[in-house]
Design a protein around this motif. Structure first.
Motif, short mmCIF file in Angstrom:
data_model
loop_
_atom_site.label_atom_id
_atom_site.label_comp_id
_atom_site.label_asym_id
_atom_site.label_seq_id
_atom_site.Cartn_x
_atom_site.Cartn_y
_atom_site.Cartn_z
N TYR A 186 0.96 -1.08 -0.10
CA TYR A 186 0.10 -0.02 -0.06
C TYR A 186 0.88 1.08 0.01
O TYR A 186 1.97 1.33 0.83
CB TYR A 186 -0.93 -0.09 1.26
N SER A 187 0.58 2.14 -0.70
CA SER A 187 1.25 3.52 -0.77
C SER A 187 0.23 4.49 -0.86
O SER A 187 -0.83 4.72 -1.49
CB SER A 187 2.16 3.40 -2.15
N ASN A 188 0.61 5.68 -0.21
CA ASN A 188 0.01 6.99 -0.34
C ASN A 188 0.96 8.05 -0.71
O ASN A 188 2.22 8.02 -0.16
CB ASN A 188 -0.53 7.67 1.23
N TYR A 189 0.64 8.74 -1.81
CA TYR A 189 1.40 9.68 -2.52
C TYR A 189 0.98 11.04 -2.70
O TYR A 189 -0.21 11.03 -3.14
CB TYR A 189 1.88 8.93 -3.88
N ASN A 190 1.76 11.94 -2.73
CA ASN A 190 1.11 13.32 -2.94
C ASN A 190 2.29 13.94 -3.68
O ASN A 190 3.52 13.63 -3.65
CB ASN A 190 1.08 14.05 -1.71
N PHE A 191 1.93 14.95 -4.60
CA PHE A 191 2.77 15.62 -5.52
C PHE A 191 2.45 16.77 -6.17
O PHE A 191 1.13 16.79 -6.29
CB PHE A 191 2.90 14.49 -6.97
N GLU A 192 3.27 17.90 -6.13
CA GLU A 192 2.90 19.14 -6.58
C GLU A 192 4.16 19.87 -7.25
O GLU A 192 5.16 20.01 -6.45
CB GLU A 192 2.43 19.94 -5.35
N LEU A 193 4.09 20.10 -8.37
CA LEU A 193 5.22 20.52 -9.29
C LEU A 193 4.75 21.89 -10.04
O LEU A 193 3.78 21.95 -10.73
CB LEU A 193 5.71 19.41 -10.34
N TYR A 194 5.81 22.90 -9.92
CA TYR A 194 5.47 24.04 -10.75
C TYR A 194 6.55 24.28 -11.93
O TYR A 194 7.84 24.15 -11.54
CB TYR A 194 5.55 25.16 -9.89
N SER A 195 6.40 24.40 -13.20
CA SER A 195 6.98 24.41 -14.26
C SER A 195 6.73 25.63 -15.04
O SER A 195 5.42 26.25 -15.11
CB SER A 195 7.30 23.24 -15.07
N ASN A 196 7.78 26.13 -15.93
CA ASN A 196 7.52 26.96 -16.97
C ASN A 196 8.46 26.70 -18.05
O ASN A 196 9.64 27.24 -18.00
CB ASN A 196 7.62 28.31 -16.32
N PHE A 197 7.99 26.10 -19.08
CA PHE A 197 8.74 25.47 -20.00
C PHE A 197 8.93 26.55 -21.33
O PHE A 197 9.77 26.68 -21.82
CB PHE A 197 8.23 24.12 -20.90
N THR A 198 7.87 27.36 -21.53
CA THR A 198 7.75 28.35 -22.90
C THR A 198 7.80 29.68 -22.41
O THR A 198 7.85 30.50 -23.25
CB THR A 198 6.47 27.98 -23.39
N PHE A 199 7.90 30.30 -21.12
CA PHE A 199 7.72 31.74 -20.60
C PHE A 199 6.92 32.50 -20.82
O PHE A 199 6.00 32.40 -20.05
CB PHE A 199 9.14 32.09 -20.97
N PHE A 200 6.76 33.14 -22.01
CA PHE A 200 5.73 33.92 -22.14
C PHE A 200 5.09 33.71 -23.52
O PHE A 200 4.49 34.54 -24.07
CB PHE A 200 6.07 35.53 -22.12
N LEU A 201 5.10 32.44 -23.96
CA LEU A 201 4.70 32.20 -25.23
C LEU A 201 2.93 32.15 -25.44
O LEU A 201 2.41 32.55 -26.08
CB LEU A 201 5.10 30.69 -25.71
N GLU A 202 2.44 31.62 -24.33
CA GLU A 202 0.90 31.68 -24.25
C GLU A 202 0.38 32.70 -23.55
O GLU A 202 -0.91 33.20 -23.95
CB GLU A 202 0.55 30.29 -23.74
N ASP A 203 0.87 33.25 -22.82
CA ASP A 203 0.46 34.44 -21.95
C ASP A 203 1.31 35.39 -21.59
O ASP A 203 2.44 35.35 -20.99
CB ASP A 203 -0.12 34.11 -20.48
N ARG A 204 1.28 36.64 -22.37
CA ARG A 204 2.39 37.30 -22.66
C ARG A 204 2.30 38.48 -21.47
O ARG A 204 3.31 39.05 -21.24
CB ARG A 204 2.11 38.39 -23.66
N VAL A 205 1.23 38.35 -20.55
CA VAL A 205 1.53 39.16 -19.15
C VAL A 205 1.89 38.44 -17.89
O VAL A 205 2.68 38.95 -17.34
CB VAL A 205 -0.02 39.92 -19.10
N ASN A 206 1.25 37.18 -17.77
CA ASN A 206 1.34 36.50 -16.45
C ASN A 206 2.51 35.46 -16.82
O ASN A 206 2.95 34.76 -15.64
CB ASN A 206 0.12 35.69 -16.01
#
Length: 733
Positions: free
Chosen positions: A359-379
């Protein structure tokens, strides 16, 4: 072809009867020793011990001399007098002439045993590097699972390699970051006893993800001494490890507790602030009927900041250093708690049952930014990937030994249930701008297999058949109406292997079989179960040889083809078509003992990997390594001194389909020196001793900076560690 394999397996059934003698081999504490080689010097009949240390040998009469050998123990001769006798072996300094090439499907495991003995590991990364040809890379602040490369596969974080610890799976199905995500950081390296590995699709007891191969770690049943170590180094690095016996040395039961704490800032301009805590405990006992029972529990938690993957153009312009960042708010946190219960029970002299439940209990939270401002020019384009998961399952295998044949019948299941598996567009971690994907996943895998081994003297034939059933369930929490989407799928995987062992020093093998890896539940239900269990077919033709007592060679020619599939891209919540691929290559390895205390090892691997359907010149497989090499020179406790020098080489390779963008290769060298005085050991280690500038991970990525008018596709990379010096002090008591 599958029908041919299945028919061959059913036709290869015969039995022969002959009288056999039985015995058991133990160490000085009364613990059974597995994989001991026993040969009758008179009749030349031979046998190996099983998990209980027991063996059966035919053509043996009273007065015959049995030659006994095992890695790490003194060779011994015993005169056979009565049945059911006990042999006790004394421990000895490790030597290559103790190695016997066994007539087994996983005979290559002798290589990892050699490497563990001659060059012990002290980090999770080094543990994976013990598999010949397996390369790794870290690109998210040290807390994320490593990117893996093997046999022309960019395996990402585990899509095409099955990893387990004491029978408990490490890979995560339908993971928030990527399919097969395998975070091995909950393992304390000092607790590892054995590394079982195999390349290819040839193993009936390995299912999902076992296409390029598998790696199975087995932890120690006992520790010889209590152990404490403290390590410190550059970049504000600190590490401490402790292993403690909980019971006095006993012939029937053992228990120990292990802990590990690590912190470092890394070489980056923005500190990693990395911290990890590991706790592990294990109890094992041998019952009156020789049943082996063990239970282990572990807990791991880590958190970190990361500088992410940076674009080459910023380095070329001198705007940031190689260790700089565009978005230094990347990072994350993760934890995993495990409970694993194992039982190996003899039923009679020729049959035993092996089982574990986990049995395993697992939690995961990851923040990434691969494209910087390609999709959102402001945020900006930062994303959050998050999930909470519960896993439970069991593996059971019935082993039956007959004269000239062995049979294994296996059954198991695994269920993964996640809550709020999420992909969101965020800024500065704390601001959620948009939820792109949110839902609950429930995935079940039920499997069974039959594995047979027929012994024709020097030739062993191993037909096998595996059955897997999958059920996928997904609840989309962003949908207007509540609904549970479900799909199920069945696959059969036949295998057929031939092993010809000329003698203890020479073996040839021909392996072949079908395998597969599953796909993310979200793509399965979205595409109504189509193209979601891509079949892989592989073949290996190889040799393992000991031309001299202290020289071990291995080589293989291999091929692996993989079907077209639909792949879920966890970083974008999109579905992509991945076409058919073909890979073929050559593996070569050498282990040589120069003196009683000096060992040399090298592995060279070449792969030709291409997409089967794309036009020539546009059929490269991005990031697939074509040439890798490693080598090392190790010394083991000569007048108190030990240590080693190692290098690893990865050739430049295509980063995109037409090879217009190239991922640069590297060669990195490490060294360590240790001195043991009584119960104290002093050690110094240096990574990247020549201070090579190298990219640990790299991708062809289209990105746009906030001040740019258009996007640019080029190499984005995480820099490899520069010269890195550490000191270590350890004490055994």
């Amino acid at each position: 072809m599958r029908n041919f394999y299945t028919l061959t397996m059913l036709l290869l059934c015969f039995f022969a009867q002959s009288q056999i003698q039985k015995g058991v081999v133990k160490d000085s504490l009364g613990n059974p020793i597995e994989n001991v080689y026993i040969v009758n010097t008179n009749s030349q009949s031979h046998a190996h011990t099983n998990e209980f240390g027991t063996f059966s040998i035919d053509k043996t009469n009273k007065g015959d001399v049995l030659n006994i050998s095992a890695v790490g123990f003194k060779k011994a001769n015993f005169v056979f007098k009565t049945t059911d006798f006990i042999i006790v072996l004394e421990e000895a300094i490790y030597s290559l002439d103790q190695v016997i090439i066994q007539s087994k499907l996983n005979a290559m495991n002798v290589i990892s045993k050699i490497d563990l003995q001659t060059a012990p590991v002290n980090s999770s990364q080094e543990v994976l590097r013990k598999v010949p040809g397996l390369f790794i890379g870290q690109h998210a602040g040290g807390g994320k699972a490593e990117q893996l490369f093997l046999r022309g596969f960019d395996i990402d974080h585990g899509t095409d390699i099955a990893i387990s610890v004491d029978g408990m799976p490490v890979n995560m199905v339908s993971h928030a970051h990527g399919q097969g995500y395998a975070d091995l950081h909950f393992v304390i390296p000092e607790t590892i006893e054995k590394i079982d590995f195999g390349k290819g699709t040839y193993y009936a007891n390995k299912g999902d993800f076992a296409t390029a191969g598998y790696v199975s770690f087995i932890t120690k049943e006992k520790i010889d001494n209590n152990y404490i170590s403290v390590e410190a180094g550059q970049f504000n690095t600190f590490k401490t490890v402790g292993l403690f016996n909980l019971l006095d040395k006993s012939k029937n039961q053992n228990a120990y507790f292990a802990t590990e704490y690590i912190m470092t800032n890394g070489p980056f301009d923005s500190p990693q602030n990395f911290k990890r805590i590991n706790l592990f405990g294990k109890y094992s006992s041998v019952l009156a009927d020789n049943t082996k029972f063990s239970v282990n529990a572990s807990h791991f938690i880590s958190k970190w900041d990361a500088s992410g993957q940076i674009p080459q153009r910023l380095i070329d312009a001198g705007l940031i250093s190689r260790f700089g960042a565009v978005d230094n708010t990347e990072g994350g946190k993760t934890s995993r708690s495990n409970l694993n219960v194992s039982l190996v029970k003899p039923i009679n002299e020729s049959t035993f049952l092996k089982s574990n439940a986990f049995y395993s209990n697992y939690n995961f939270e990851l923040y990434s930014n691969f494209t910087f401002f390609l999709e959102d020019r402001v945020n900006g384009d930062q994303i959050r990937q998050k999930e909470s998961r519960n896993i439970f399952g069991l593996n059971t295998e019935l082993n039956k030994k007959a004269t000239n044949a062995n049979f294994q019948l296996g059954f198991g299941l695994r269920n993964d249930a996640t809550q709020n598996t999420e992909l969101s567009h965020t800024a500065q971690r704390y601001l959620t701008l948009n939820s792109l994907k949110l839902g609950d996943i429930d995935q079940t895998n039920i499997f069974s297999y039959v594995n047979t081994e027929f012994d024709f003297g020097k030739l062993k034939i191993n037909p096998a058949l595996r059955f897997d059933y999958f059920k996928f369930e997904y609840q989309d929490k962003l949908a207007v109406r509540y609904s549970t989407k479900t799909e199920d799928k069945v696959t059969f995987s036949p295998k057929l292997n031939f092993i010809f062992t000329q003698n203890n020093n020479l073996q040839f093998y021909l392996k072949s079989g079908f395998g597969f890896h599953s796909n993310d539940t979200r793509v399965v239900v979205a595409n109504e179960g189509k193209k979601i269990l891509p079949v892989a077919f592989g073949t290996d033709l190889g040799i393992i040889a000991k031309p001299f007592p202290k020289l071990l060679l291995n080589g293989a020619l291999w091929i692996l083809n993989l079907q077209e599939e639909l792949v879920y891209v966890g970083d974008a919540a999109t579905v992509e078509i991945s076409g058919r691929t073909k890979r073929m290559g050559v593996d070569f390895g050498l282990r040589y003992q120069l003196t009683d205390y000096l060992f040399f090892d090298t592995d060279v691997n070449y792969t030709y990997a291409r997409s089967s359907d794309a036009p020539k010149g546009e059929n490269y497989i991005p990031l697939a390594p074509d040439l890798t090499a490693t080598a090392g020179l190790n010394s083991s406790k000569y007048r108190g001194f030990s240590g080693g020098f190692h290098y690893r080489y990865l050739k430049s390779r295509p980063a995109n389909e037409d090879n217009s963008i190239v991922a640069k290769g590297y060669m990195v060298s490490d060294i360590n020196v240790n001195y043991e005085y009584k119960s104290v050991t002093f050690g110094i280690s240096a990574e990247n001793i020549f201070n090579t500038q190298w990219n640990e991970t790299q991708f062809a990525t289209e990105s746009q900076l906030q001040n740019e008018n258009q996007s640019v596709e080029e190499i984005h990379f995480t820099p490899g560690i520069p010269f890195y010096l550490k000191g270590k002090l350890s004490y055994r008591f």
